[in-house]
Design a protein around this motif. Structure first.
Motif, PDB file in Angstrom:
ATOM      1  N   THR A 131       0.831  -1.210   0.000  1.00 54.08           N
ATOM      2  CA  THR A 131       0.000   0.000   0.000  1.00 54.08           C
ATOM      3  C   THR A 131       0.864   1.257   0.000  1.00 54.08           C
ATOM      4  OG1 THR A 131      -1.736  -1.163   1.220  1.00 54.08           O
ATOM      5  CG2 THR A 131      -1.842   1.233   1.219  1.00 54.08           C
ATOM      6  N   ILE A 132       1.805   1.338   0.939  1.00 52.09           N
ATOM      7  CA  ILE A 132       2.583   2.590   1.020  1.00 52.09           C
ATOM      8  C   ILE A 132       3.534   2.734  -0.165  1.00 52.09           C
ATOM      9  CG2 ILE A 132       2.336   2.856   3.528  1.00 52.09           C
ATOM     10  CD1 ILE A 132       5.297   1.976   3.773  1.00 52.09           C
ATOM     11  N   GLU A 133       4.021   1.614  -0.688  1.00 51.62           N
ATOM     12  CA  GLU A 133       4.892   1.704  -1.866  1.00 51.62           C
ATOM     13  C   GLU A 133       4.080   2.123  -3.097  1.00 51.62           C
ATOM     14  OE1 GLU A 133       8.360   1.330  -2.099  1.00 51.62           O
ATOM     15  OE2 GLU A 133       8.222   1.434   0.088  1.00 51.62           O
TER      16      GLU A 133
ATOM     17  N   GLU B  31       8.009   9.948  -6.021  1.00 51.42           N
ATOM     18  CA  GLU B  31       9.412   9.594  -6.328  1.00 51.42           C
ATOM     19  C   GLU B  31      10.386   9.999  -5.225  1.00 51.42           C
ATOM     20  OE1 GLU B  31       8.362  13.489  -8.328  1.00 51.42           O
ATOM     21  OE2 GLU B  31       7.451  11.510  -8.107  1.00 51.42           O
ATOM     22  N   ASN B  32       9.953  10.875  -4.302  1.00 48.43           N
ATOM     23  CA  ASN B  32      10.817  11.282  -3.189  1.00 48.43           C
ATOM     24  C   ASN B  32      10.625  10.420  -1.936  1.00 48.43           C
ATOM     25  OD1 ASN B  32      11.863  13.525  -4.676  1.00 48.43           O
ATOM     26  ND2 ASN B  32       9.930  14.578  -4.304  1.00 48.43           N
ATOM     27  N   GLY B  33       9.741   9.409  -2.048  1.00 51.86           N
ATOM     28  CA  GLY B  33       9.546   8.509  -0.911  1.00 51.86           C
ATOM     29  C   GLY B  33       8.541   9.001   0.108  1.00 51.86           C
ATOM     30  N   TYR B  34       7.686   9.956  -0.301  1.00 54.01           N
ATOM     31  CA  TYR B  34       6.623  10.411   0.596  1.00 54.01           C
ATOM     32  C   TYR B  34       5.290   9.820   0.150  1.00 54.01           C
ATOM     33  CZ  TYR B  34       9.965  13.462   2.794  1.00 54.01           C
ATOM     34  OH  TYR B  34      11.056  13.916   3.489  1.00 54.01           O
TER      35      TYR B  34
ATOM     36  N   LYS C 226      10.757   2.716  -1.647  1.00 55.90           N
ATOM     37  CA  LYS C 226      10.700   4.180  -1.576  1.00 55.90           C
ATOM     38  C   LYS C 226      10.451   4.652  -0.144  1.00 55.90           C
ATOM     39  CE  LYS C 226       8.351   4.152  -6.032  1.00 55.90           C
ATOM     40  NZ  LYS C 226       6.951   3.889  -6.331  1.00 55.90           N
ATOM     41  N   VAL C 227       9.657   3.888   0.608  1.00 56.99           N
ATOM     42  CA  VAL C 227       9.231   4.331   1.951  1.00 56.99           C
ATOM     43  C   VAL C 227       9.680   3.348   3.034  1.00 56.99           C
ATOM     44  CG1 VAL C 227       7.267   5.176   3.307  1.00 56.99           C
ATOM     45  CG2 VAL C 227       7.122   5.178   0.811  1.00 56.99           C
ATOM     46  N   LEU C 228       9.485   2.083   2.773  1.00 61.87           N
ATOM     47  CA  LEU C 228       9.662   1.032   3.777  1.00 61.87           C
ATOM     48  C   LEU C 228      11.118   0.877   4.232  1.00 61.87           C
ATOM     49  CD1 LEU C 228       7.990  -1.908   4.622  1.00 61.87           C
ATOM     50  CD2 LEU C 228       9.936  -2.687   3.322  1.00 61.87           C
TER      51      LEU C 228
END
Length: 341
Positions: free
Chosen positions: A259-261, A266-269, A288-290
């Motif tokens: 879900t979060i990915e 592109e900046n990981g937010y 990107k986030v995890l």
């Protein structure tokens, strides 16, 4: 990249058939994603690996009793339906067994006519669109007639429906539980929050992909089924704030991770919003986030095993799985857990 590269030996007796009495007393294997080193713990020790300022991301989807057993009108033949995804108010995408008996126009009666489903379309992958007619409230009828859709490798009957729900399940819509979350108790979550860990909730309704094996030899040719997800602005803000402050984002389960990915820029937010995702994460994927993941032990050659291999490396994962088999960890939905950080 071959599907058989993600194979491992799993004795059948290690497939957990029943949930433990105490959710948080299952075992926990901690895996260092960089070094591949592991430690053996009990799940409630997960708190030792979390730090103030981290963010724990939960998937608050709720499993519906999506398995319906009915009779074909006219012949009385037994037909089983698995509700996968609501398309419109009373039209659902479903998996029908046996499919040969379910041509467009076929009507299936459940609960002596309390609920009637008509096949209106056969999809390319063999799934069916079914339109339901009933008197009253659909969810109440489903609660009365439906069974929990346990995965095919669990052969025991579930005594308590709530044991296939997380303690934080909120929004109905899943055909399977986000099983990593089954280990948490309300007390453990409260303890985690009190130590300064931010808890964020996202929603992904788990669909057919959970039950579908990878049937192609080349991993890159596998196509994931799409699943609906939603991220509220307040929850995206929590995750992004932790990210900005240098905290770690640790997902509970592969569904929270996907879900979060899917929702990340592109900046990981993480961007608030909703939609369908068919994201397929396998080795080579750049997260990107995890930063870390709490997850169960997965099927050989499965997309979930490929996802954890993308995080910690295939060699580290397969070595940890070999250790888990040797130490007789319990596998799959009602089994033990890993934390990969």
């Amino acid at each position: 990249m071959r599907t058989k590269d993600f194979d491992f030996y799993l004795p059948e007796e290690l497939i957990a058939q029943d949930p433990l009495e105490d959710r948080s007393s299952s075992r926990l294997l901690k895996l260092d994603k960089k070094t591949g080193e592991w430690e053996h713990k009990i799940f409630k020790n997960v708190i030792e690996y979390l730090k103030p300022g981290d963010c724990l991301v939960l998937n608050n989807t709720k499993v519906i009793p999506a398995r319906l057993i009915g009779e074909k009108e006219g012949t009385g033949a037994k037909i089983e339906l698995l509700l996968l995804k609501r398309k419109e108010n009373d039209i659902w995408e479903t998996l029908v067994k046996p499919g040969k008996k379910a041509k467009p126009g076929t009507k299936i009666s459940f609960g002596n006519g309390l609920l009637v489903g008509e096949i209106i379309e056969v999809l390319e992958d063999g799934n069916r669109h079914v339109k339901f007619t009933y008197q009253g409230i659909f969810e109440e009828i489903l609660d009365q007639l439906g069974q929990m859709p346990l995965p095919p490798y669990i052969t025991h009957q579930l005594k308590d429906k709530d044991r296939y729900q997380t303690v934080y399940a909120k929004y109905e819509g899943s055909a399977a539980a986000p099983t990593a979350g089954l280990h948490f108790t309300k007390e453990l979550l409260k303890q985690i929050e009190e130590m300064g860990v931010v808890i964020a909730n996202v929603t992904l309704h788990v669909g057919l992909g959970t039950f579908r094996p990878v049937k192609v030899d080349n991993v890159l040719e596998h196509h994931m089924h799409s699943e609906f997800y939603q991220v509220e602005k307040a929850e995206a803000d929590k995750i992004n704030e932790v990210k900005r402050n240098g905290g770690r984002i640790i997902c509970v389960g592969t569904t929270s991770c996907r879900t979060i990915e899917s929702a990340a820029d592109e900046n990981g937010y993480v961007m608030a919003g909703s939609g369908d995702t068919d994201i397929f994460i396998y080795p080579g994927y750049q997260f990107k986030v995890l930063d870390g993941l709490i997850t169960n032990f997965h099927l050989p050659q499965s997309t979930l095993l490929m996802l954890v291999s993308a995080l910690a490396g295939k060699e580290h994962i397969l070595a940890a799985y070999e250790e888990a088999v040797k130490e007789k960890y319990r596998f799959f939905s009602f089994g033990d857990a890993m934390i990969i950080i």
